[in-house]
Design an enzyme around this catalytic site. Structure first.
Site, PDB file in Angstrom:
ATOM      1  NE  ARG A   1      -1.844  -1.611   3.672  1.00 49.56           N
ATOM      2  CZ  ARG A   1      -2.242  -1.653   4.942  1.00 49.56           C
ATOM      3  NH1 ARG A   1      -3.457  -1.248   5.256  1.00 49.56           N
ATOM      4  NH2 ARG A   1      -1.432  -2.084   5.885  1.00 49.56           N
TER       5      ARG A   1
ATOM      6  CG  ASP B   1       0.754   6.425   3.743  1.00 49.86           C
ATOM      7  OD1 ASP B   1      -0.175   5.634   3.977  1.00 49.86           O
ATOM      8  OD2 ASP B   1       1.701   6.612   4.532  1.00 49.86           O
TER       9      ASP B   1
ATOM     10  CE1 TYR C   1       7.645   2.881  -1.544  1.00 44.29           C
ATOM     11  CE2 TYR C   1       9.070   1.194  -0.592  1.00 44.29           C
ATOM     12  CZ  TYR C   1       7.805   1.691  -0.860  1.00 44.29           C
ATOM     13  OH  TYR C   1       6.701   0.985  -0.459  1.00 44.29           O
TER      14      TYR C   1
ATOM     15  NE  ARG D   1       5.894  10.318   4.116  1.00 45.51           N
ATOM     16  CZ  ARG D   1       4.633  10.405   4.544  1.00 45.51           C
ATOM     17  NH1 ARG D   1       3.802   9.376   4.399  1.00 45.51           N
ATOM     18  NH2 ARG D   1       4.219  11.507   5.128  1.00 45.51           N
TER      19      ARG D   1
END
Length: 263
Positions: A50, A52, A110, A198
């Site tokens: 998933r 965000d 990422y 993050r």
């Protein structure tokens, strides 16, 4: 029953994230609507993980099973004709019926994008974190080296992270770019905790701005306390670049478990 693997790209700006939620429109909902229009039936669509609200992707992987027999180009061209312009199918493949996009994953990559220009950039504001303070890119690289390997990443997990443990393996952290321009931080690992990338980026920015020395990153990692790390970087700078696979489901060990937390 055919099992179809789709690689999709999307700009997450206008969505509540990948997963269907009651508080807004999700990427999953838009994809399921398009699949239903194509197949004439409502079928589940499973993802490798998933993302965000605001997070983007160029390599999200999703799977569906259907009794309909269609050429693969129907899933590519057909779905792209039904999807909104900020979501696209970039590849369609038939895979074994047992294929699970999450559990068969060997890891994810990422990329976090930062604009270090001295003034705001209207064309980048939806895809880059704008950091106006001049960044020391070499210090960022030095700090990033402390994140490589298998560690307990408790200092970099969200407070509401539901993962059973915080041991993860980071295989690559690469910082590319220059002061006053664009800087990207690529992170590849076996699995990730909620907001882990993050939080890593927010911590590295403290080093890049000169507020902390590169060695401080190792101290934060060893502390295993979220409050010791830097702030959480904004979601809109994050991009799921690729989900990695081999020939079948990989063996799992602590730090290599497929996770289902949002990033």
């Amino acid at each position: 029953m055919p099992r179809i693997k789709l690689t999709i790209a999307y700009q997450g700006t206008h969505y509540v994230g990948w997963q269907v939620q009651p508080n807004g429109v999700s990427i999953q909902a838009r994809l399921m609507d398009a699949v239903e229009a194509l197949l004439g039936e409502r079928v589940p669509v499973e993802a490798a993980g998933r993302t965000d609200a605001g997070v983007h992707a160029t390599g999200q992987v999703v799977c569906l099973s259907t009794s309909r027999e269609l050429p693969l180009k129907a899933y590519w061209r057909g779905l792209n004709g039904l999807l909104p312009e900020d979501i696209a199918v970039v590849r369609a493949e038939q895979v074994p019926e047992a294929f699970d996009p999450r559990r068969w994953s060997l890891g994810k990559r990422y990329r976090y994008q930062v604009s270090n220009r001295p003034s705001r950039s209207p064309l980048l504001r939806a895809t880059h974190w704008e950091v106006f303070a001049p960044l020391d890119v070499e210090a960022l690289r030095q700090g990033a080296t402390h994140l490589l390997g298998r560690h307990d990443f408790s200092s970099f997990r969200a407070a509401d992270c539901q993962a059973a443990h915080a041991v993860r393996e980071v295989r690559r952290v690469e910082v590319v770019g220059q002061r006053g321009g664009d800087v990207s931080i690529t992170v590849e690992g076996t699995a990730f905790l909620k907001h882990m990338v993050r939080n890593l980026v927010g911590t590295l920015m403290e080093v890049g701005k000169g507020r902390r020395p590169p060695g401080w990153v190792a101290e934060v990692l060893a502390a295993r306390e979220r409050k010791r790390a830097g702030p959480t970087a904004p979601a809109h700078g994050l991009l799921l670049e690729e989900v990695l696979y081999g020939e079948g489901p990989p063996p799992r060990s602590p730090g290599g478990m497929a996770d289902d937390d949002t990033e």
